[in-house]
Design an enzyme around this catalytic site. Structure first.
Site, short mmCIF file in Angstrom:
data_model
loop_
_atom_site.label_atom_id
_atom_site.label_comp_id
_atom_site.label_asym_id
_atom_site.label_seq_id
_atom_site.Cartn_x
_atom_site.Cartn_y
_atom_site.Cartn_z
N TYR A 169 23.39 -8.36 1.65
CA TYR A 169 24.50 -7.97 2.51
C TYR A 169 25.41 -9.11 2.94
O TYR A 169 26.35 -8.88 3.70
CB TYR A 169 23.98 -7.24 3.76
CG TYR A 169 22.90 -7.97 4.52
CD1 TYR A 169 23.12 -9.20 5.13
CD2 TYR A 169 21.64 -7.40 4.65
CE1 TYR A 169 22.14 -9.86 5.84
CE2 TYR A 169 20.63 -8.05 5.36
CZ TYR A 169 20.89 -9.27 5.96
OH TYR A 169 19.91 -9.92 6.65
N ASP A 224 9.03 3.20 -23.01
CA ASP A 224 9.81 2.36 -23.93
C ASP A 224 10.11 1.00 -23.29
O ASP A 224 10.09 -0.04 -23.97
CB ASP A 224 11.11 3.06 -24.33
CG ASP A 224 10.86 4.23 -25.27
OD1 ASP A 224 9.80 4.25 -25.91
OD2 ASP A 224 11.72 5.12 -25.35
N CYS A 280 -25.18 4.62 14.19
CA CYS A 280 -24.04 5.50 14.48
C CYS A 280 -23.27 5.69 13.17
O CYS A 280 -22.80 4.70 12.57
CB CYS A 280 -23.14 4.83 15.53
SG CYS A 280 -21.68 5.78 15.95
N CYS A 336 -21.15 8.29 23.05
CA CYS A 336 -20.50 8.24 21.74
C CYS A 336 -20.36 9.65 21.17
O CYS A 336 -21.34 10.41 21.14
CB CYS A 336 -21.32 7.37 20.79
SG CYS A 336 -20.69 7.36 19.10
N GLU A 396 27.46 -1.44 8.50
CA GLU A 396 26.36 -1.37 7.53
C GLU A 396 25.08 -0.91 8.23
O GLU A 396 24.90 -1.14 9.42
CB GLU A 396 26.12 -2.75 6.91
CG GLU A 396 27.34 -3.36 6.23
CD GLU A 396 27.12 -4.82 5.87
OE1 GLU A 396 26.05 -5.16 5.37
OE2 GLU A 396 28.05 -5.62 6.10
N CYS A 399 -22.88 9.80 17.85
CA CYS A 399 -24.34 9.68 17.88
C CYS A 399 -24.94 9.94 19.26
O CYS A 399 -26.17 9.96 19.41
CB CYS A 399 -24.77 8.31 17.38
SG CYS A 399 -24.29 6.95 18.47
N ASP A 427 10.20 4.90 -19.14
CA ASP A 427 9.33 3.83 -18.63
C ASP A 427 8.44 3.28 -19.74
O ASP A 427 8.19 2.07 -19.82
CB ASP A 427 8.46 4.36 -17.48
CG ASP A 427 9.26 4.60 -16.21
OD1 ASP A 427 10.44 4.19 -16.18
OD2 ASP A 427 8.72 5.20 -15.28
N ASP A 483 15.26 -2.12 8.32
CA ASP A 483 14.15 -2.62 9.11
C ASP A 483 13.16 -3.33 8.19
O ASP A 483 12.23 -2.73 7.66
CB ASP A 483 13.47 -1.45 9.84
CG ASP A 483 12.69 -1.91 11.05
OD1 ASP A 483 12.82 -3.08 11.42
OD2 ASP A 483 11.96 -1.09 11.63
N LYS A 518 21.35 -1.12 9.41
CA LYS A 518 20.47 -2.24 9.76
C LYS A 518 19.07 -1.93 9.23
O LYS A 518 18.27 -1.26 9.88
CB LYS A 518 20.45 -2.46 11.28
CG LYS A 518 19.74 -3.73 11.70
CD LYS A 518 19.86 -3.94 13.21
CE LYS A 518 19.21 -5.26 13.62
NZ LYS A 518 17.77 -5.30 13.30
N CYS A 560 -19.64 1.70 21.26
CA CYS A 560 -20.95 2.32 21.04
C CYS A 560 -21.88 1.23 20.55
O CYS A 560 -21.64 0.64 19.50
CB CYS A 560 -20.85 3.44 19.99
SG CYS A 560 -22.47 4.04 19.46
N LYS A 595 21.69 -1.07 18.25
CA LYS A 595 20.32 -0.62 18.07
C LYS A 595 20.17 0.83 18.54
O LYS A 595 20.59 1.19 19.64
CB LYS A 595 19.35 -1.51 18.87
CG LYS A 595 19.39 -2.98 18.47
CD LYS A 595 18.85 -3.22 17.08
CE LYS A 595 17.37 -3.06 16.98
NZ LYS A 595 16.60 -4.18 17.57
#
Length: 667
Positions: free
Chosen positions: A223, A35, A428, A404, A112, A407, A33, A116, A114, A422, A310
């Site tokens: 693809y 170089d 808080c 809460c 292939e 607090c 990396d 995401d 799929k 709250c 799916k």
């Protein structure tokens, strides 16, 4: 001499392109990396010194740094169709029967993964990347070429015997590793984590600064070859030709000769997908023969020769151990289910979001219930049901907290909302810390080196309680903090000092008035020149400002009615923070455009979108955000798309080019 320089530059480009291919496509890096970076730096220096040898597809373009204010709309030459979805093998069998009935001959399929992510269409002309466009609505999308050039595994220049002009379709995505890195950085800077890699990849592609896009380290897989003519007879052969030209294609794609092989492929990846370094949500199946694809054609929405299978969202059963409550920066309370650890979608799940009290009631959740947990593309899984058959007879209902957890203040539930708050926003602890993290964030005062961990430490040590306290800090107070070196401490102090130059509108956004975001802050500053003017404004006067309704107006009024907020603002003012509009910010130069409305579209060459809108305002006109009958002038740059068409359809809108717009001002 110049020929030697040009030759050196071209050789460096060629060498760096080859190293990129070795690293990203072949997974066989041939240099370190360090170089690589040295070679890249050498090329950058030469290109800066000799701009006459500029090349849009130089490897240095990967570094990014260009700012795109707008993304022109571009019509797709070949429509980007969506795919029909199937969720079980019966759907696939019906699909295969329809295909065989139509073409009445043997059929092969390519299966292939799929990915995401976000779909992209990239134009290559004479072997060079010339344009990249998002899917959009399938007919047109946004041109994001500068951002796509920063993605390292998309080739800028091709090799071999490639066609003169064609499109490559593919998916831009984030690996699990890089997604985790992004979220770690966001949390350190005080931002909420992104919810899933898909939306993050899509959002990254629309960032204005290509240098920031590069930092996201997006990945891609190509693809689909698209052109009027193809240099092969099958999709499978086209994929491998594309690979020879320099494209990264999926290593997992498989040629299947029948439905049984397809089912085997699907079943394998339904289990093994969690071992992949990236997210997939199914399998894409395509008829292999291009001739058969043409015979099958398209429906109104989808190709008949392709289908997406799916995967079902995974669901497991585990036991609820407790419910805890988190307090956000704005005081909103989020209940979280703490679970007996269980393996789900390749990761161990210990928590699940419950969102709000209404969800808890809808689930009829009881203590120690056995629950069904699902992970559908989100970081934190959710509970989708309860196994009441396993519920103990003495199990008690989960009762939402009244006070809460941080607090002790009694919670407030806003009418018509499911969220509890709250109200103790100034004392808080999570709200106090969150407010200060927001103040230093990039879109507000942008105080570098002040991350969330440092702010939390400063708060615990009682050195800060509100944003004004930042300006009393000294280097000596910072040095005792964990992992704080002298240089880091000095950088923080310098960053705080520099923040005194930040514009009023960003300060107004940064002080954290509820419901006052960046856009509202800008509109307030246009109407109220100083913080004192804004403080004196009545709710009725605030409602006169464009896009500010009663809810925002009352929130602003409440903020200024609190004596602690007033004291904080007085302190900020005394420390030199900008709490009034800069000189000449809204100076009206003429009334040449008075009473007229304007909208800009396309790629502007003579000025930026921001400066154009500023010119409109300085000459008495008004900018609006959409094409409608209320629009007087549409100013169009290159590659104007849907806005131009809509304006032409309306017929009453005057369409100008950039020079004609300038002529209006100069009349």
């Amino acid at each position: 001499m110049s020929e030697n320089i040009q030759h050196t530059i071209e050789q460096l480009r060629k060498e760096l392109h080859q190293h990129n291919e070795n690293y990203y496509l072949l997974d066989e890096p041939s240099i370190s990396d360090m170089d690589f970076d040295l070679l890249l730096k050498k090329l950058q220096d030469l290109e800066a010194k000799y701009p006459e040898f500029h090349d849009d597809n130089s490897p240095t373009i990967r570094v990014g740094g260009g700012v795109t204010k707008i993304f022109p709309t571009v019509q797709h030459q070949f429509r980007m169709y969506s795919l029909d979805n199937s969720y079980d093998f019966n759907d696939l069998e019906d699909w295969e029967k329809r295909i065989i009935k139509t073409i009445d001959e043997p059929v092969e399929f390519v299966a292939e993964l799929k990915y995401d992510g976000a779909s992209i269409s990239i134009l290559y002309e004479n072997g060079k990347l010339t344009e990249a466009v998002t899917r959009g609505d399938g007919f047109q999308g946004d041109e994001i070429t500068a951002n796509v050039r920063t993605i390292s595994d998309i080739p800028l220049k091709l090799v071999g015997d490639f066609p003169e002009r064609f499109f490559m379709r593919g998916e831009i995505y984030l690996t699990r590793k890089n997604f985790a890195k992004i979220n770690k950085t966001r949390e350190e800077e005080g931002f909420d984590p992104f919810m899933n890699p898909r939306n993050t990849a899509s959002g990254s592609l629309k960032m204005q600064d290509s240098g920031e896009v590069r930092k996201r380290r997006l990945s891609s897989v190509l693809y689909q070859f698209v052109s009027a003519e193809a240099p092969a007879e099958t999709h499978w052969d086209l994929l491998h030709k594309a690979q020879d030209w320099g494209f990264k294609i999926s290593d997992q794609a498989k040629l299947c000769r029948n439905l049984d092989e397809i089912k085997e492929f699907i079943n394998f990846w339904d289990t093994e997908r969690h071992q992949l370094p990236f997210e997939i949500d199914g399998i894409v199946l395509k008829v292999n023969s291009l001739k058969q694809q043409r015979q099958l054609g398209y429906t109104a929405k989808s190709p008949r020769w392709a289908m997406a299978y799916k995967f079902k969202a995974e669901k497991v059963e585990t036991q609820l151990q407790s419910v805890s409550y988190q307090v956000g920066r704005t005081g909103a309370i989020t209940p979280v289910a703490n679970l007996k650890p269980v393996l789900l979608a390749g990761t161990t799940v210990k928590r699940a979001s419950l969102h709000n009290e209404d969800i808890i009631k809808k689930l009829d959740l009881h203590e120690q219930d056995f629950v069904f947990v699902e992970k559908g593309g989100e970081i934190i899984p959710k509970i989708v049901g309860v196994n009441t058959e396993k519920r103990s007879s003495d199990s008690k209902e989960i009762e939402y907290i009244k006070n809460c957890p941080e607090c002790g203040t009694e919670l407030v539930k806003i009418e018509d909302q499911a969220i509890h708050f709250c109200p103790n926003e100034l004392h808080c602890p999570p709200q106090v810390v969150g407010r200060m993290i927001h103040y230093v964030s990039r879109k507000a005062l942008n105080i570098e080196n002040l991350g969330s961990e440092t702010i939390e430490q400063l708060y615990r040590e009682k050195l800060i309680e509100n944003p004004a306290d930042f300006y009393t800090l000294s280097k000596e107070q910072l040095l005792p903090l964990e992992r704080m070196a002298e240089k880091s401490a000095q950088n923080i102090i310098s960053g705080i000092e520099k923040s005194k130059e930040v514009a009023f509108e960003k300060v107004l956004y940064g002080i954290g008035i509820k419901h006052v975001g960046e856009t509202v802050a800008k509109k307030l500053v246009k109407n109220f020149s100083t913080i004192d003017e804004l403080k004196k404004a009545s709710v009725e006067e605030l409602c006169q400002v464009e896009d500010i309704g009663i809810k925002i107006a009352e929130s602003i009024s409440d903020f200024f009615s609190n004596s602690e907020n007033i004291l904080m603002l007085e302190r900020l003012k005394s420390y030199g923070v900008q709490l009034e509009k800069g000189e000449n910010t809204n100076e009206i130069l003429s009334n040449a455009l008075e009473g007229k409305t304007f909208l800009f579209t396309g790629k502007l060459a003579l000025f930026t979108r921001e400066s154009a809108e500023e010119m409109v305002e300085k000459h008495g006109g008004k900018n609006i955000s959409a094409v409608s009958k209320n629009l007087n002038y549409l100013v169009v740059g290159e590659k104007a798309g849907s806005k131009l068409k809509k304006a032409q359809d309306i017929g009453t809108i005057t369409i100008l080019d950039e020079q004609q717009f300038l002529d209006l001002i100069e009349k």
